[in-house]
Scaffold this motif. Structure first.
Motif, PDB file in Angstrom:
ATOM      1  N   TYR A 153      39.091  29.569  18.310  1.00 45.81           N
ATOM      2  CA  TYR A 153      39.439  28.386  18.867  1.00 45.81           C
ATOM      3  C   TYR A 153      38.246  27.302  19.367  1.00 45.81           C
ATOM      4  CZ  TYR A 153      42.615  32.037  20.982  1.00 45.81           C
ATOM      5  OH  TYR A 153      43.579  32.835  21.183  1.00 45.81           O
ATOM      6  N   ARG A 154      37.154  27.739  18.539  1.00 42.22           N
ATOM      7  CA  ARG A 154      36.110  26.824  18.804  1.00 42.22           C
ATOM      8  C   ARG A 154      36.392  25.316  18.661  1.00 42.22           C
ATOM      9  NH1 ARG A 154      30.345  27.092  18.815  1.00 42.22           N
ATOM     10  NH2 ARG A 154      30.529  29.209  17.896  1.00 42.22           N
ATOM     11  N   TRP A 155      36.961  24.864  17.364  1.00 48.65           N
ATOM     12  CA  TRP A 155      37.153  23.620  17.236  1.00 48.65           C
ATOM     13  C   TRP A 155      38.808  23.039  17.343  1.00 48.65           C
ATOM     14  CZ3 TRP A 155      32.523  22.443  17.760  1.00 48.65           C
ATOM     15  CH2 TRP A 155      31.527  22.949  16.983  1.00 48.65           C
ATOM     16  N   ARG A 156      39.337  24.212  17.758  1.00 46.87           N
ATOM     17  CA  ARG A 156      40.957  23.608  18.025  1.00 46.87           C
ATOM     18  C   ARG A 156      41.264  22.721  19.188  1.00 46.87           C
ATOM     19  NH1 ARG A 156      46.086  28.149  18.545  1.00 46.87           N
ATOM     20  NH2 ARG A 156      47.606  26.456  18.996  1.00 46.87           N
ATOM     21  N   THR A 157      42.267  21.705  18.962  1.00 47.16           N
ATOM     22  CA  THR A 157      42.543  20.950  20.228  1.00 47.16           C
ATOM     23  C   THR A 157      43.710  21.190  20.470  1.00 47.16           C
ATOM     24  OG1 THR A 157      41.451  19.000  19.041  1.00 47.16           O
ATOM     25  CG2 THR A 157      43.409  18.864  20.534  1.00 47.16           C
ATOM     26  N   TRP A 158      43.579  21.559  21.648  1.00 44.32           N
ATOM     27  CA  TRP A 158      45.071  22.125  22.431  1.00 44.32           C
ATOM     28  C   TRP A 158      45.544  20.807  23.313  1.00 44.32           C
ATOM     29  CZ3 TRP A 158      46.476  27.278  22.608  1.00 44.32           C
ATOM     30  CH2 TRP A 158      45.633  28.074  22.161  1.00 44.32           C
ATOM     31  N   THR A 159      46.680  20.892  23.547  1.00 45.32           N
ATOM     32  CA  THR A 159      47.565  19.877  24.460  1.00 45.32           C
ATOM     33  C   THR A 159      47.835  20.740  25.632  1.00 45.32           C
ATOM     34  OG1 THR A 159      49.727  20.288  23.603  1.00 45.32           O
ATOM     35  CG2 THR A 159      48.458  18.538  22.359  1.00 45.32           C
ATOM     36  N   ALA A 160      48.056  19.935  26.612  1.00 45.05           N
ATOM     37  CA  ALA A 160      48.408  20.556  27.998  1.00 45.05           C
ATOM     38  C   ALA A 160      49.925  21.368  27.784  1.00 45.05           C
ATOM     39  CB  ALA A 160      48.462  19.808  29.162  1.00 45.05           C
ATOM     40  N   ALA A 161      50.865  20.473  27.089  1.00 49.57           N
ATOM     41  CA  ALA A 161      52.065  20.508  26.720  1.00 49.57           C
ATOM     42  C   ALA A 161      52.229  22.059  26.135  1.00 49.57           C
ATOM     43  CB  ALA A 161      52.896  19.745  26.089  1.00 49.57           C
ATOM     44  N   GLU A 162      51.479  22.264  25.201  1.00 50.19           N
ATOM     45  CA  GLU A 162      51.446  23.477  24.225  1.00 50.19           C
ATOM     46  C   GLU A 162      50.957  24.826  25.100  1.00 50.19           C
ATOM     47  OE1 GLU A 162      49.027  25.305  20.247  1.00 50.19           O
ATOM     48  OE2 GLU A 162      48.328  23.597  21.463  1.00 50.19           O
ATOM     49  N   GLN A 163      50.041  24.457  25.963  1.00 50.06           N
ATOM     50  CA  GLN A 163      49.266  25.582  26.745  1.00 50.06           C
ATOM     51  C   GLN A 163      50.273  25.849  27.913  1.00 50.06           C
ATOM     52  OE1 GLN A 163      45.944  23.174  28.012  1.00 50.06           O
ATOM     53  NE2 GLN A 163      44.648  24.555  26.620  1.00 50.06           N
ATOM     54  N   ILE A 164      51.090  24.894  28.412  1.00 50.87           N
ATOM     55  CA  ILE A 164      52.064  25.237  29.446  1.00 50.87           C
ATOM     56  C   ILE A 164      53.222  25.915  28.994  1.00 50.87           C
ATOM     57  CG2 ILE A 164      53.785  24.176  31.005  1.00 50.87           C
ATOM     58  CD1 ILE A 164      51.689  21.724  31.447  1.00 50.87           C
ATOM     59  N   GLN A 165      53.444  25.503  27.729  1.00 51.27           N
ATOM     60  CA  GLN A 165      54.554  26.429  27.104  1.00 51.27           C
ATOM     61  C   GLN A 165      54.274  27.761  26.792  1.00 51.27           C
ATOM     62  OE1 GLN A 165      55.750  24.833  22.985  1.00 51.27           O
ATOM     63  NE2 GLN A 165      58.005  25.303  23.490  1.00 51.27           N
ATOM     64  N   ARG A 166      52.968  27.983  26.340  1.00 48.67           N
ATOM     65  CA  ARG A 166      52.646  29.338  26.220  1.00 48.67           C
ATOM     66  C   ARG A 166      52.691  30.132  27.462  1.00 48.67           C
ATOM     67  NH1 ARG A 166      48.646  30.291  21.380  1.00 48.67           N
ATOM     68  NH2 ARG A 166      47.831  31.998  22.492  1.00 48.67           N
ATOM     69  N   ALA A 167      52.386  29.563  28.386  1.00 47.38           N
ATOM     70  CA  ALA A 167      52.280  30.272  29.529  1.00 47.38           C
ATOM     71  C   ALA A 167      53.765  30.647  30.117  1.00 47.38           C
ATOM     72  CB  ALA A 167      51.526  29.435  30.880  1.00 47.38           C
ATOM     73  N   VAL A 168      54.582  29.536  30.103  1.00 51.11           N
ATOM     74  CA  VAL A 168      55.990  29.865  30.832  1.00 51.11           C
ATOM     75  C   VAL A 168      56.952  30.678  30.011  1.00 51.11           C
ATOM     76  CG1 VAL A 168      55.561  27.899  32.201  1.00 51.11           C
ATOM     77  CG2 VAL A 168      56.860  27.702  29.975  1.00 51.11           C
ATOM     78  N   ALA A 169      56.356  30.862  28.800  1.00 52.50           N
ATOM     79  CA  ALA A 169      57.131  31.977  27.711  1.00 52.50           C
ATOM     80  C   ALA A 169      57.214  33.494  28.410  1.00 52.50           C
ATOM     81  CB  ALA A 169      56.596  31.755  26.281  1.00 52.50           C
ATOM     82  N   ASN A 170      56.107  33.607  29.176  1.00 51.49           N
ATOM     83  CA  ASN A 170      55.856  34.886  30.132  1.00 51.49           C
ATOM     84  C   ASN A 170      56.897  34.810  31.518  1.00 51.49           C
ATOM     85  OD1 ASN A 170      53.818  36.378  28.384  1.00 51.49           O
ATOM     86  ND2 ASN A 170      53.294  34.293  28.472  1.00 51.49           N
ATOM     87  N   PRO A 171      57.308  35.736  32.106  1.00 50.50           N
ATOM     88  CA  PRO A 171      57.782  35.901  33.223  1.00 50.50           C
ATOM     89  C   PRO A 171      56.789  35.496  34.211  1.00 50.50           C
ATOM     90  CG  PRO A 171      57.711  38.135  32.539  1.00 50.50           C
ATOM     91  CD  PRO A 171      56.923  37.249  31.424  1.00 50.50           C
TER      92      PRO A 171
END
Length: 370
Positions: A153-171
């Protein structure tokens, strides 16, 4: 990331170099503070700094080293990653938009971000701010130390949309929204997106134009994807398993989009004191919204709308927040009238949880200054 490694410290043993503590301002009446700061480092940190202010004086103390393998002391005016203290800045911007009648606390996520969050028509801005939405925490979708894959993860660029999508894939962690409290970084990723929808500008731009520039927080930045900490700063580390042993790996330089609106900012003790003094002094929000900020999310919790509080042993309640950016941990609290402030930042070594010792330091700083 709010203590993402809390369960790790008891099981992980790593080596750290401890140097002779330094004090930036001689203050014989605060010898006990220096001793307590040394105790924090001896138990749980590579290095630490603290700043304690009252109406008349400023005391700055440091302990430990700025970089493992050296005797370089921590600079008293260092910058550091402030982790979830970022949330208080974001919450303040949201509440300023409420004051401007561009947003309401009872607005739903669905109104501003249609289709982004399941059940978004039942989750309000208030519930995002005080962690009663039930949204699954994005950090729980990550590989964490000591797994060496965390370093990917050190140099990876995340978007908020990607992070939110990963989160809401869970109940959700609970239902219905508003019925319980569960800290979740996803809440503030969503708030960052709402700020952009309301203003047409990224949340970081709004934090800068509304808070950083007007308050002259010259050492405070919203770094975005920039991996560096400019100016004097201690090195931060994470424990990683390598060749069958857990060792501290330098994680000072990293892409802070991993934390986003939940914890990416960089600041100093002096700037945090200035920010919280302005906030609690009523310079940033109208009184009714500052009072909303102080209301507990649920009965018995010491967290409101992006603002936390501590009741000290001398009966003084202080407001602020604490932050965990993995390689950096920080605490900044201020009395309601702004006459006492205390900020502590450390680079943990993960041999023990520093919370109890830091709590004792904060209590001493507020109750026995001078």
């Amino acid at each position: 990331m709010k203590r993402v490694l809390r369960g790790l410290v008891a099981a992980t043993t790593v080596a750290a170099v401890v140097a002779t503590p330094t004090v930036a301002m001689a203050a014989p009446d605060r010898t006990a503070l220096q001793t307590q700061l040394d105790d924090v480092v001896a138990a749980s940190a590579v290095g630490a700094l603290a700043e304690v202010r009252d109406e008349h004086r400023v005391w700055r103390g440091t302990s430990g080293v700025a970089e493992l393998g050296t005797t370089q002391p921590v600079a008293a005016r260092s910058r550091f990653r402030i982790g979830s203290i970022t949330k208080t800045f974001v919450a303040t911007v949201v509440l300023q938009l409420v004051a401007e009648k561009r947003l309401r606390l009872d607005d739903t996520v669905e109104k501003w971000l249609p289709g982004v969050v399941p059940n978004g028509d039942h989750i309000t801005v208030r519930q995002l701010l005080n962690h009663t939405s039930g949204l699954y925490d994005f950090k729980n979708t990550l590989t964490v130390p000591p797994n060496p894959e965390f370093l990917d993860y050190r140099w990876r660029t995340w978007t908020a949309a990607e992070q939110i999508q990963r989160a809401v894939a869970n109940p959700p962690t609970f239902e219905p929204p508003g019925s319980a409290y569960k800290y979740s970084n996803t809440n503030y990723l969503v708030l960052g997106e709402i700020i952009q929808q309301v203003t047409g500008r990224p949340y970081g731009v709004e934090v800068e134009r509304r808070l950083i520039k007007p308050l002259r927080l010259r050492e405070t930045v919203v770094p975005g994807t920039s991996p560096w900490i400019r100016g004097p700063h201690p090195h931060g580390y994470v424990p990683i398993e390598q060749n069958g042993k857990v060792q501290l790996v330098d994680f000072t330089e990293m892409n802070p989009s991993l934390f986003g609106a939940g914890g990416e900012m960089i600041s100093t003790a002096a700037d945090l004191s200035r920010f919280f003094t302005a906030l609690l002094g009523g310079r940033l929000l109208p009184p009714y919204l500052l009072e909303e900020m102080k209301k507990p999310a649920v009965e018995g919790r010491n967290y409101g709308l992006g603002l936390a509080w501590i009741d000290t042993s001398c009966g003084i309640r202080v407001y602020g927040n604490d932050g965990d950016a993995l390689a950096y941990q920080s605490w900044s609290f201020t009395t309601p009238n702004g006459d006492h402030q205390v900020t502590v930042a450390l680079t943990p070594n993960f041999r023990a949880d520093p919370d109890d010792l830091v709590d004792a330091f904060l209590d001493k700083a507020i109750c026995n200054v001078g």
